[in-house]
Enzyme design. Structure first.
Site, PDB file in Angstrom:
ATOM      1  N   HIS A 135      14.876  12.005  -2.970  1.00  0.00           N
ATOM      2  CA  HIS A 135      15.343  12.517  -1.675  1.00  0.00           C
ATOM      3  C   HIS A 135      14.268  13.378  -1.011  1.00  0.00           C
ATOM      4  CE1 HIS A 135      19.456  12.064  -3.746  1.00  0.00           C
ATOM      5  NE2 HIS A 135      19.327  11.095  -2.885  1.00  0.00           N
ATOM      6  N   HIS A 136      13.021  13.208  -1.431  1.00  0.00           N
ATOM      7  CA  HIS A 136      11.980  14.049  -0.805  1.00  0.00           C
ATOM      8  C   HIS A 136      11.869  13.732   0.679  1.00  0.00           C
ATOM      9  CE1 HIS A 136       9.533  10.443  -1.213  1.00  0.00           C
ATOM     10  NE2 HIS A 136       8.621  11.004  -0.438  1.00  0.00           N
ATOM     11  N   LYS A 174      15.791   4.323   0.843  1.00  0.00           N
ATOM     12  CA  LYS A 174      15.623   2.946   1.332  1.00  0.00           C
ATOM     13  C   LYS A 174      15.321   2.015   0.186  1.00  0.00           C
ATOM     14  CE  LYS A 174      15.116   0.216   4.917  1.00  0.00           C
ATOM     15  NZ  LYS A 174      15.993  -0.712   4.183  1.00  0.00           N
ATOM     16  N   LYS A 227       6.175   3.017  -3.158  1.00  0.00           N
ATOM     17  CA  LYS A 227       5.811   2.032  -2.142  1.00  0.00           C
ATOM     18  C   LYS A 227       5.860   2.656  -0.743  1.00  0.00           C
ATOM     19  CE  LYS A 227       7.897  -1.897  -3.019  1.00  0.00           C
ATOM     20  NZ  LYS A 227       8.804  -3.066  -3.024  1.00  0.00           N
ATOM     21  N   LYS A 283      17.526   1.595  -4.695  1.00  0.00           N
ATOM     22  CA  LYS A 283      17.722   0.174  -4.956  1.00  0.00           C
ATOM     23  C   LYS A 283      19.165  -0.047  -5.348  1.00  0.00           C
ATOM     24  CE  LYS A 283      15.026  -3.473  -5.150  1.00  0.00           C
ATOM     25  NZ  LYS A 283      13.783  -3.577  -4.392  1.00  0.00           N
ATOM     26  N   SER A 312      11.072  -3.141   7.735  1.00  0.00           N
ATOM     27  CA  SER A 312      12.414  -2.545   7.738  1.00  0.00           C
ATOM     28  C   SER A 312      12.390  -1.202   8.481  1.00  0.00           C
ATOM     29  CB  SER A 312      12.893  -2.270   6.306  1.00  0.00           C
ATOM     30  OG  SER A 312      13.479  -3.419   5.747  1.00  0.00           O
TER      31      SER A 312
HETATM   32  N1  GLU Z   1      13.650  -5.389  -1.200  1.00  0.00           N
HETATM   33  C1  GLU Z   1      12.421  -5.164  -0.537  1.00  0.00           C
HETATM   34  C2  GLU Z   1      11.464  -4.404  -1.444  1.00  0.00           C
HETATM   35  O1  GLU Z   1      11.606  -4.422  -2.642  1.00  0.00           O
HETATM   36  C3  GLU Z   1      12.602  -4.538   0.837  1.00  0.00           C
HETATM   37  C4  GLU Z   1      13.198  -3.183   0.859  1.00  0.00           C
HETATM   38  C5  GLU Z   1      13.537  -2.665   2.250  1.00  0.00           C
HETATM   39  O2  GLU Z   1      13.199  -3.330   3.226  1.00  0.00           O
HETATM   40  O3  GLU Z   1      14.147  -1.616   2.316  1.00  0.00           O
HETATM   41  O4  GLU Z   1      10.507  -3.840  -1.017  1.00  0.00           O
END
Ligand code: GLU
Length: 472
Positions: free
Chosen positions: A65-66, A71, A95, A107, A363
């Site tokens: 939550h930084h 996402k 990422k 996730k 995204s």
């Molecule tokens: N599932 C994709 C990933 O592993 C996209 C995640 C997203 O767009 O939030 O990067």
């Protein structure tokens, strides 16, 4: 997935993290905080399938939550378990940090085989899962924003959106509760191909680095490179397409039922149509069949793109891999043991946590579009075209020469949504590639590009925490 029992994906991520943390100066307490998953939600819910009740197991993990919202995608697969979702959530944090997308990692996953259900049943499962997320405040444009992943796509995202908006009437930014939506439902042009295109931009940038290519014994540029792609899902298909369009030869394509090879190159679209028609990638005209799909990974090539699931290249098959570059389009396709083997063999592993960040980058663009309630390019397209047209007219006046019609169209063109998304993605991937390479080359003790990527990510997340004032 085979090997799932003895192999912990989350442990592998932690192992890579610890390896990189040594090259940073952060307080051990802060490093521990970065590493752990902040919130873990495991749920069971009943769904009526035909005349029986099925209890479905599902997860949503918010790793960090930084920055908020959190996402990350949602996957539908029988391999889904807590360990996997935790690992993938952690990778999302790193990422996003690397590509400067201001989200924490998350996730989700539902432990089902989507092929065994009708679309109606899948819709029921997806909607029920969304309800569970809403009940626990695990979804929302400002809290946690899911997206597609393995086994899900635009259709599932639109079910999630519809469930969310019907539960939150009047919430003005509700469209931003999920990304990867169809364009007609608030999606952004370019999201579908974003991950594959990002993989291409990232590898292309590396092939333009003379010293790296010299070390690998490869010529510069994508032109003529022999590429093998494993996985013909959304990511693999689009990666193959952009590599082919960039001048590479797709010498083999692999799916779970088998693989096909042709040294003169395959056309991914024709293969895709063939698979759709016959139900298998095998027996594609002009190609040779490779019954054992994993054998395709071991064929000689310049660039190998694993674009399916994790753990496909491990201590067992890594010694037999004969490529110069591995581009991790999937999440976690290599185990840490495989990494060690490739360091020794001098094979360049371009790590997942930045190479496949194109999806989340676009995204982010989609989420921004949803919050701003306006399509990219709407405000400036005509203005830019008028401006360019005036400049052209002035030039033609001054030089007394006419610009050819084709060039005129190119010069005048005002940006549309897809143009802006593509250029935003290209810029993001090029910048990230250079940043990681610079980090790697600035310290000769950093053994590989993955470790360098982690160092960059840890430093960015650490800086955010420091800026929050939680840690000195
Ligand atoms: N599932 C994709 C990933 O592993 C996209 C995640 C997203 O767009 O939030 O990067």
């Amino acid at each position: 997935m085979s090997g799932q029992q003895e192999y912990s994906f989350f442990d592998a991520v932690v192992k890579s993290f610890d390896k990189a943390a040594k090259f940073t100066n952060w307080d051990p307490g802060l490093l521990e905080q970065i590493k752990q998953c902040n919130s873990v939600y495991r749920m069971h819910f009943p769904v009526k399938i035909g005349d029986r009740i099925e209890v479905v197991k599902a997860y949503r993990v918010q790793h960090s939550h930084h920055k908020t919202p959190c996402k990350g995608g949602i996957r539908f697969a029988t391999s889904v378990n807590l360990d996997e979702v935790m690992a993938l959530a952690a990778l999302m944090t790193y990422k996003c940090a690397i590509v400067n997308v201001p989200f924490g990692g998350a996730k989700g996953g539902i432990n089902i085989d989507p092929k065994k259900y009708t679309p109606y049943e899948l819709e029921k499962i997806t909607r029920r899962y969304t309800h569970e997320l809403i009940k626990k405040n695990f979804i929302g444009p400002g809290t946690d924003v899911p997206a597609p992943d393995y086994g899900t796509g635009e259709r599932e995202m639109s079910w999630i959106l519809d469930t969310y908006t019907s539960m939150k009437p009047g919430e003005i930014d509700a469209l931003g509760c999920v990304t990867g939506k169809p364009v007609t439902q608030g999606g952004v042009r370019g999201r579908r191909e974003a991950t594959g295109l990002g993989v291409y931009y990232g590898i292309r940038e590396i092939t333009h680095m003379p010293e790296v290519m010299q070390r690998l014994g490869l010529s510069e540029g994508i032109e003529g490179k022999r590429v093998i792609v494993q996985g013909m899902g959304n990511v693999g298909y689009h990666a193959a397409k952009f590599f082919r369009q960039g001048g590479a030869k797709i010498i083999a394509l692999a799916e779970y039922e088998g693989a096909i090879a042709n040294p003169d190159g395959l056309n991914e679209e024709e293969v895709f149509q063939h698979r759709k028609k016959t139900g298998s990638i095998l027996n594609f005209p002009g190609a040779i069949n490779i019954e054992n799909s994993s054998a395709a990974l071991e064929m000689e090539c310049d660039i190998l793109i694993p674009a399916a699931l994790e753990n496909v290249i491990n201590h067992e098959n890594a010694p037999r891999i004969k490529t110069k570059i591995i581009g991790e389009a999937a999440n976690g396709p290599l185990t840490p043991e495989a990494d060690e083997i490739f360091i020794k063999k001098g094979i360049l592993v371009v790590p997942d946590m930045y190479l496949n960040a194109g999806g989340v980058t676009v995204s982010y663009f989609e989420w921004l579009k949803n919050l701003s309630h306006v399509r990219y390019g709407r405000m400036e397209k005509r203005f830019t075209e008028n401006l360019n047209s005036n400049i052209l007219a002035q030039l033609e006046n001054l030089t007394a020469k006419k610009v050819a019609q084709k060039d005129r169209e190119n010069i005048m063109h005002g940006p549309e949504e897809a143009d802006l998304v593509y250029s935003g993605l290209e810029e993001t991937m090029i910048t990230a590639t250079r940043e990681i390479m610079d980090c790697w080359h600035s310290n000769k003790d950093i053994p590989d590009m993955r470790t360098a990527a982690y160092v960059v990510a840890i430093n960015k997340v650490g800086t955010s925490y420091a800026e929050l004032g939680i840690f000195p």
